[in-house]
Design an enzyme around this catalytic site. Structure first.
Site, short mmCIF file in Angstrom:
data_model
loop_
_atom_site.label_atom_id
_atom_site.label_comp_id
_atom_site.label_asym_id
_atom_site.label_seq_id
_atom_site.Cartn_x
_atom_site.Cartn_y
_atom_site.Cartn_z
N LYS A 135 8.51 -1.54 11.01
CA LYS A 135 7.28 -0.99 10.38
C LYS A 135 7.61 0.38 9.55
O LYS A 135 9.11 0.85 9.89
CB LYS A 135 6.35 -0.46 11.42
CG LYS A 135 4.88 -0.11 10.93
CD LYS A 135 4.04 -1.52 10.78
CE LYS A 135 2.88 -1.10 10.14
NZ LYS A 135 1.83 -2.34 10.33
N ASP A 175 -0.03 -1.14 4.56
CA ASP A 175 -0.77 -1.22 5.81
C ASP A 175 -1.88 0.03 5.42
O ASP A 175 -2.23 0.10 4.14
CB ASP A 175 0.03 -0.55 6.84
CG ASP A 175 -0.44 -0.32 8.36
OD1 ASP A 175 -0.41 -1.45 8.92
OD2 ASP A 175 -0.82 0.99 8.71
#
Ligand code: NDP
Length: 455
Positions: A135, A175
């Protein structure tokens, strides 16, 4: 938040791994929470398979393989220089290249990115596909910034990040705060710096230049498909149900769309300033116009929609009575008080479109009350799974139809659901999707780590 004392009944390997994480990562509450939530379910797997503990698989899993932090300087439209911080945490590559989104939001810090990267390992494992977990993101706030400012920020961010990426190394996606526009600017800068047309290096690309149909819709659609399958297993479905969704971003909008297609009445959604209740059912075209096109607040939706809708400033969307709740905004947005309200109002299913939106206390209240609970690492895995479908199309230089991509998504979500169900049954807790998701994800990545030796 749950604490170490909650683990007193657990396998010694679980306890020592968690203590190690708390000691080594003291200022990262979200990361500690995400680790605790996974470890809390792994004692039976460790008891059954002592080799995991012998090889310290838990300690190895909780330490990222690599963490990159970097300076992101950029200039605003008035000529002022700003300095943000960029992150990429490459958590685990036992199953494939690192894969996971980029988040641009002022709340981003290393602990938040580590929690998301850790979750991503298990989510990606659950898809059954060949992808590791990662991430990244930045504490940059895109709100109120012009297109030119967004472009300059994305170019600066990618100028540093590009050296860590590659279609066989690390493949980011979007995201919170990162959608098609940002992916475009970052992909363009990657292409220029690398001097390669490497479509598979990022996912969520535009349809004209390597993107996949259904990627935009995939996380929301997938969450609803997962929910529908959970309900079907219990002789129910979404048709005619009252649904409440939090957020009004990518995941929320396409959860609303799919739920409406399945006959549900979606009566409320929210954004960072408040929520809107619309008893006639949300008008999705108007909502998309306000949130996706105009990038305005949902108060504007309520103003234009007229009498059936009303806007309430502040948090509280979970006060709206519903049968099914789909938290799809951000972490820890559904707490114990909200869970009690949902239970009192007769909720039958909760599925996490967002990552870790439900606090540990709220999760345990819902599970104890017999509410069907779909954890994010299973329920929202449709996004990353469709990213892999995008990589497949890129590798074959081909492009699938909407129907084909949607069919693949539906099969993938059914597979994820059934893997959770099967693992929960195998460990004597039928219907417990939290345990099933954690154990099934862990077994797959743990076995790959065992087979690959001490790396
Ligand atoms: P978006 O940026 O598109 O939308 C986020 C939405 O949540 C917006 O409506 C935003 O409000 C609201 N929101 C964000 N932060 C807060 C906050 N602190 N408090 C209240 N509301 C907030 O993001 P996504 O839809 O892509 O992501 C939503 C969640 O889903 C995240 O947890 C993400 O990690 C998760 N997820 C996303 C995937 C994807 O494919 N995009 C895949 C799997 C999980 P506002 O409109 O005012 O900004």
């Amino acid at each position: 938040m749950a604490s170490e004392s909650d683990l007193h009944d657990h396998h010694t390997g679980v306890r020592s791994a968690y203590k190690h994480v708390v000691r080594r990562n003291p200022y990262e509450p979200e990361f500690q929470q995400a680790v605790l939530e996974v470890l809390d379910n792994l004692s039976p797997a460790l008891t059954r398979h002592p080799e995991y503990d012998d090889q310290r698989i838990l300690q190895r899993l909780c330490e990222p393989e690599r963490q990159v932090m970097f300076r992101v300087p950029w200039r605003d439209d008035n000529g002022n220089v700003h300095v943000n911080r960029g992150f990429r945490v490459q958590f685990n590559s036992a199953l494939g290249p690192y894969k996971g989104g980029l988040r641009f939001h002022p709340s981003v810090n290393l602990g938040v990115i580590k929690f998301l990267g850790f979750e991503q390992i298990f989510k990606n494992a659950l898809t059954g596909m060949s992808i590791g977990g990662a991430k990244g993101g930045s504490d940059f706030d895109p709100k109120g910034r012009s297109d030119n400012e967004i472009e300059r920020f994305c170019q600066s961010f990618m100028t540093e990040l590009h050296q860590h990426l590659g279609e066989h190394t690390d493949v980011p996606a979007g995201d919170i705060g990162v959608g098609a526009r940002e992916i475009g600017y970052m992909f363009g800068q990657y292409r220029r710096l690398a001097n390669r047309w490497e479509a598979g290096v990022m996912t969520g690309k535009g349809l004209d230049w390597g993107g996949s149909r259904v990627r935009t819709e995939a996380t929301g659609y997938g969450t609803v498909l997962f929910t529908q399958r959970m309900l079907e297993r219990n002789g129910k479905d979404l048709d005619g149900r009252r649904v409440v969704v939090s957020g009004a971003g990518n995941v929320a909008l396409y959860s609303i769309e799919r739920a409406q297609q399945l006959g549900a009445n979606v009566v409320a959604c929210s954004d960072s300033n408040g929520y809107v209740v619309d008893d006639k059912g949300l008008d999705l075209d108007l909502l998309k116009q306000v949130k996706e096109v105009e990038r305005a607040g949902i108060d504007v939706y309520a103003e234009r929609r007229g009498q059936s809708a009303h806007y309430v400033r502040g948090a509280g969307v979970w006060e709206v009575p519903c049968d099914v709740a789909l938290p799809s905004a951000t972490q820890n947005e559904l707490d114990a008080k909200a869970a009690r309200t949902l239970i009192d109002n007769g909720v039958i299913a909760v599925a996490e479109g967002a990552n870790m939106p439900t606090t540990p206390e709220a999760t345990s209240l819902l599970r104890r009350a017999g509410v069907l609970f779909g954890p994010g690492k299973a329920a929202n895995a449709g996004g990353v799974a469709t990213s892999v479908l995008e990589m497949r199309q890129n590798a074959r230089r081909t492009s699938w139809s909407f129907d084909h991509a949607e069919q693949e998504l539906a099969e993938t979500m059914a597979g994820i659901h059934d893997r959770c169900e099967e693992a929960a049954e195998r460990y004597g807790c039928p219907g417990d999707y939290v345990l099933g998701a954690n154990v099934a994800g862990f077994e797959r990545v743990g076995n790959a780590m065992l087979a690959q030796g001490l790396v």
